[in-house]
Design a protein around this motif. Structure first.
Motif, PDB file in Angstrom:
ATOM      1  N   THR A  50      40.553  33.022  35.557  1.00 30.51           N
ATOM      2  CA  THR A  50      41.703  32.127  35.699  1.00 30.51           C
ATOM      3  C   THR A  50      41.506  31.118  36.830  1.00 30.51           C
ATOM      4  OG1 THR A  50      42.778  33.781  37.083  1.00 30.51           O
ATOM      5  CG2 THR A  50      43.364  33.763  34.760  1.00 30.51           C
ATOM      6  N   ASP A  51      40.543  31.383  37.732  1.00 29.78           N
ATOM      7  CA  ASP A  51      40.316  30.509  38.881  1.00 29.78           C
ATOM      8  C   ASP A  51      38.814  30.305  39.077  1.00 29.78           C
ATOM      9  OD1 ASP A  51      43.089  30.420  39.680  1.00 29.78           O
ATOM     10  OD2 ASP A  51      42.841  32.455  40.460  1.00 29.78           O
ATOM     11  N   ARG A  73      40.138  37.688  37.954  1.00 26.05           N
ATOM     12  CA  ARG A  73      39.792  36.797  39.062  1.00 26.05           C
ATOM     13  C   ARG A  73      38.631  37.396  39.841  1.00 26.05           C
ATOM     14  NH1 ARG A  73      45.710  36.717  40.029  1.00 26.05           N
ATOM     15  NH2 ARG A  73      46.441  34.751  39.186  1.00 26.05           N
TER      16      ARG A  73
END
Length: 102
Positions: A50-51, A73
């Protein structure tokens, strides 16, 4: 395991597998003594990060949300776990496993 350096972070996928339920299976020891064991059921899902990756990747975090939404993550420092909410604990007894028919 290590993170491949030649794959862009937004294309990295992780296979997440979790226990999704179970049932109690009635068994017998070789001497005929009965016992019960839990037969677990699992679900799997491919999840993208997600990042972006941090400069010093250290921890892999998997976050589970309602409706089977999952976020993965990679962080430099792991998050502290949330306190366990006992009011949401499911104390429902597991059902007896149905016999598999040939």
């Amino acid at each position: 395991s290590s993170i491949p350096k030649d794959i862009p972070w937004d294309l990295l996928e992780f296979k997440v597998r979790w226990t999704a339920g179970g049932c109690m299976r009635k068994m017998k020891f070789s001497n005929g003594e009965p016992y019960e064991t839990i037969e677990y059921f699992y679900k799997e899902k491919l999840v993208k990060l997600t990042d972006p990756l941090p400069s010093k990747p250290s921890d892999l975090e998997v976050h589970f949300f309602p409706s089977e939404r999952i976020e993965v993550r990679i962080t430099e420092i792991g998050s502290l776990p949330l306190p366990f909410d006992k009011s949401k604990e499911d104390l429902t007894p597991l059902p007896i496993c149905e016999e598999k028919k040939p």
